[in-house]
Design a protein around this motif. Sequence first.
Motif, PDB file in Angstrom:
ATOM      1  N   SER A   1      19.901   7.804  10.427  1.00 28.21           N
ATOM      2  CA  SER A   1      20.267   7.928  11.835  1.00 28.21           C
ATOM      3  C   SER A   1      21.767   7.691  11.943  1.00 28.21           C
ATOM      4  O   SER A   1      22.355   6.992  11.112  1.00 28.21           O
ATOM      5  CB  SER A   1      19.485   6.947  12.701  1.00 28.21           C
ATOM      6  N   TRP A   2      22.370   8.281  12.960  1.00 35.14           N
ATOM      7  CA  TRP A   2      23.820   8.185  13.100  1.00 35.14           C
ATOM      8  C   TRP A   2      24.219   8.232  14.567  1.00 35.14           C
ATOM      9  O   TRP A   2      23.502   8.776  15.398  1.00 35.14           O
ATOM     10  CB  TRP A   2      24.515   9.301  12.325  1.00 35.14           C
ATOM     11  N   GLU A   3      25.353   7.610  14.850  1.00 33.97           N
ATOM     12  CA  GLU A   3      26.011   7.718  16.139  1.00 33.97           C
ATOM     13  C   GLU A   3      27.347   8.371  15.875  1.00 33.97           C
ATOM     14  O   GLU A   3      28.118   7.907  15.024  1.00 33.97           O
ATOM     15  CB  GLU A   3      26.203   6.341  16.783  1.00 33.97           C
ATOM     16  N   ALA A   4      27.601   9.478  16.570  1.00 30.60           N
ATOM     17  CA  ALA A   4      28.829  10.233  16.335  1.00 30.60           C
ATOM     18  C   ALA A   4      29.154  11.072  17.562  1.00 30.60           C
ATOM     19  O   ALA A   4      28.296  11.304  18.413  1.00 30.60           O
ATOM     20  CB  ALA A   4      28.662  11.144  15.117  1.00 30.60           C
ATOM     21  N   TYR A   5      30.392  11.504  17.635  1.00 28.36           N
ATOM     22  CA  TYR A   5      30.819  12.405  18.703  1.00 28.36           C
ATOM     23  C   TYR A   5      31.774  13.421  18.111  1.00 28.36           C
ATOM     24  O   TYR A   5      32.277  13.249  16.994  1.00 28.36           O
ATOM     25  CB  TYR A   5      31.467  11.626  19.860  1.00 28.36           C
ATOM     26  N   GLN A   6      32.002  14.502  18.850  1.00 34.32           N
ATOM     27  CA  GLN A   6      32.989  15.478  18.421  1.00 34.32           C
ATOM     28  C   GLN A   6      33.969  15.715  19.550  1.00 34.32           C
ATOM     29  O   GLN A   6      33.628  15.571  20.725  1.00 34.32           O
ATOM     30  CB  GLN A   6      32.355  16.769  17.946  1.00 34.32           C
ATOM     31  N   LYS A   7      35.200  16.040  19.145  1.00 30.15           N
ATOM     32  CA  LYS A   7      36.212  16.332  20.149  1.00 30.15           C
ATOM     33  C   LYS A   7      37.202  17.341  19.589  1.00 30.15           C
ATOM     34  O   LYS A   7      37.334  17.515  18.371  1.00 30.15           O
ATOM     35  CB  LYS A   7      36.932  15.068  20.615  1.00 30.15           C
TER      36      LYS A   7
ATOM     37  N   LEU B   1      31.138   8.156  23.213  1.00 32.06           N
ATOM     38  CA  LEU B   1      29.978   9.045  23.239  1.00 32.06           C
ATOM     39  C   LEU B   1      29.818   9.724  24.594  1.00 32.06           C
ATOM     40  O   LEU B   1      29.318  10.840  24.687  1.00 32.06           O
ATOM     41  CB  LEU B   1      28.706   8.270  22.897  1.00 32.06           C
ATOM     42  N   THR B   2      30.248   9.049  25.658  1.00 36.68           N
ATOM     43  CA  THR B   2      30.136   9.593  27.002  1.00 36.68           C
ATOM     44  C   THR B   2      31.277  10.554  27.326  1.00 36.68           C
ATOM     45  O   THR B   2      31.061  11.623  27.890  1.00 36.68           O
ATOM     46  CB  THR B   2      30.108   8.443  28.039  1.00 36.68           C
ATOM     47  N   PHE B   3      32.489  10.185  26.942  1.00 31.05           N
ATOM     48  CA  PHE B   3      33.657  10.987  27.282  1.00 31.05           C
ATOM     49  C   PHE B   3      33.730  12.273  26.445  1.00 31.05           C
ATOM     50  O   PHE B   3      34.031  13.340  26.955  1.00 31.05           O
ATOM     51  CB  PHE B   3      34.940  10.175  27.102  1.00 31.05           C
ATOM     52  N   PHE B   4      33.420  12.162  25.165  1.00 30.58           N
ATOM     53  CA  PHE B   4      33.409  13.323  24.279  1.00 30.58           C
ATOM     54  C   PHE B   4      31.962  13.785  24.091  1.00 30.58           C
ATOM     55  O   PHE B   4      31.051  13.198  24.656  1.00 30.58           O
ATOM     56  CB  PHE B   4      34.069  12.980  22.944  1.00 30.58           C
ATOM     57  N   GLN B   5      31.720  14.795  23.291  1.00 33.42           N
ATOM     58  CA  GLN B   5      30.357  15.302  23.104  1.00 33.42           C
ATOM     59  C   GLN B   5      29.589  14.442  22.109  1.00 33.42           C
ATOM     60  O   GLN B   5      29.931  14.363  20.929  1.00 33.42           O
ATOM     61  CB  GLN B   5      30.376  16.752  22.622  1.00 33.42           C
ATOM     62  N   ASP B   6      28.534  13.808  22.583  1.00 33.50           N
ATOM     63  CA  ASP B   6      27.665  12.976  21.755  1.00 33.50           C
ATOM     64  C   ASP B   6      26.852  13.880  20.822  1.00 33.50           C
ATOM     65  O   ASP B   6      26.174  14.803  21.267  1.00 33.50           O
ATOM     66  CB  ASP B   6      26.735  12.175  22.664  1.00 33.50           C
ATOM     67  N   VAL B   7      26.936  13.624  19.512  1.00 31.74           N
ATOM     68  CA  VAL B   7      26.169  14.399  18.531  1.00 31.74           C
ATOM     69  C   VAL B   7      25.312  13.463  17.664  1.00 31.74           C
ATOM     70  O   VAL B   7      25.018  13.759  16.515  1.00 31.74           O
ATOM     71  CB  VAL B   7      27.089  15.302  17.657  1.00 31.74           C
ATOM     72  N   SER B   8      24.904  12.335  18.235  1.00 39.16           N
ATOM     73  CA  SER B   8      24.093  11.349  17.524  1.00 39.16           C
ATOM     74  C   SER B   8      22.688  11.897  17.276  1.00 39.16           C
ATOM     75  O   SER B   8      22.236  12.798  17.974  1.00 39.16           O
ATOM     76  CB  SER B   8      23.998  10.064  18.351  1.00 39.16           C
ATOM     77  N   GLY B   9      22.014  11.320  16.280  1.00 39.61           N
ATOM     78  CA  GLY B   9      20.661  11.759  16.009  1.00 39.61           C
ATOM     79  C   GLY B   9      20.034  11.020  14.848  1.00 39.61           C
ATOM     80  O   GLY B   9      20.596  10.056  14.325  1.00 39.61           O
ATOM     81  N   SER B  10      18.869  11.480  14.433  1.00 41.09           N
ATOM     82  CA  SER B  10      18.178  10.930  13.265  1.00 41.09           C
ATOM     83  C   SER B  10      17.357  12.041  12.624  1.00 41.09           C
ATOM     84  O   SER B  10      17.013  13.029  13.279  1.00 41.09           O
ATOM     85  CB  SER B  10      17.292   9.750  13.655  1.00 41.09           C
ATOM     86  N   LEU B  11      17.055  11.853  11.341  1.00 40.16           N
ATOM     87  CA  LEU B  11      16.358  12.894  10.598  1.00 40.16           C
ATOM     88  C   LEU B  11      15.651  12.291   9.390  1.00 40.16           C
ATOM     89  O   LEU B  11      16.192  11.391   8.736  1.00 40.16           O
ATOM     90  CB  LEU B  11      17.374  13.940  10.114  1.00 40.16           C
ATOM     91  N   ALA B  12      14.452  12.796   9.105  1.00 43.15           N
ATOM     92  CA  ALA B  12      13.752  12.429   7.878  1.00 43.15           C
ATOM     93  C   ALA B  12      14.428  13.144   6.707  1.00 43.15           C
ATOM     94  O   ALA B  12      14.770  14.322   6.813  1.00 43.15           O
ATOM     95  CB  ALA B  12      12.286  12.813   7.966  1.00 43.15           C
ATOM     96  N   ILE B  13      14.619  12.422   5.608  1.00 40.58           N
ATOM     97  CA  ILE B  13      15.309  12.972   4.438  1.00 40.58           C
ATOM     98  C   ILE B  13      14.291  13.218   3.335  1.00 40.58           C
ATOM     99  O   ILE B  13      13.417  12.389   3.078  1.00 40.58           O
ATOM    100  CB  ILE B  13      16.395  11.987   3.941  1.00 40.58           C
ATOM    101  N   GLY B  14      14.441  14.362   2.678  1.00 36.99           N
ATOM    102  CA  GLY B  14      13.537  14.707   1.587  1.00 36.99           C
ATOM    103  C   GLY B  14      14.276  15.067   0.324  1.00 36.99           C
ATOM    104  O   GLY B  14      15.097  14.299  -0.164  1.00 36.99           O
ATOM    105  N   SER B  15      14.065  16.270  -0.143  1.00 39.67           N
ATOM    106  CA  SER B  15      14.497  16.624  -1.487  1.00 39.67           C
ATOM    107  C   SER B  15      15.781  17.434  -1.587  1.00 39.67           C
ATOM    108  O   SER B  15      16.175  17.803  -2.678  1.00 39.67           O
ATOM    109  CB  SER B  15      13.375  17.400  -2.171  1.00 39.67           C
ATOM    110  N   ALA B  16      16.444  17.732  -0.481  1.00 41.07           N
ATOM    111  CA  ALA B  16      17.614  18.603  -0.577  1.00 41.07           C
ATOM    112  C   ALA B  16      18.720  18.129   0.359  1.00 41.07           C
ATOM    113  O   ALA B  16      18.472  17.404   1.324  1.00 41.07           O
ATOM    114  CB  ALA B  16      17.225  20.035  -0.222  1.00 41.07           C
TER     115      ALA B  16
END
Length: 126
Positions: free
Chosen positions: A110-116, A9-24
């Motif tokens: 919620s998720w922990e993820a990175y992109q490279k 997560l530190t070396f690459f771009q951290d794209v972690s987050g969380s979100l409320a989920i609804g109907s779509a």
Amino acid sequence: MSDGYEKYLTFFQDVSGSLAIGSADVTLVTVRNASHSLFLQKAHVQVTGASAGKTWQLTDSAGAELTGPFDVGTDGSHWDMDFGPEGLQLTEGANLVFDVSASGATGVVSWEAYQKLTAVVAAASA
């Protein structure tokens, strides 16, 4: 978070987050461009408002299923997924998507993820 996860997560771009989920369906993370890949390390899904006969699922925008469908018929249900420090690589250039079978249930993801960068590109286009 253990050091193995933090390293990526530190070396690459951290794209972690969380979100409320609804109907779509909702795109959780949009990848930078077609030369990059997302790597999902962990995900947690919590149902706060159940709806019988409905399912939720994590996929990528190329249609690859990352998890099986979760039954969201019981309040308080939750699922924890751990794909290890290196993470589960999504299809190159694909976004992380939360797929809702039909409206009715609510919850939180919620998720922990990175992109490279995963494709070979010319130096000027990176």
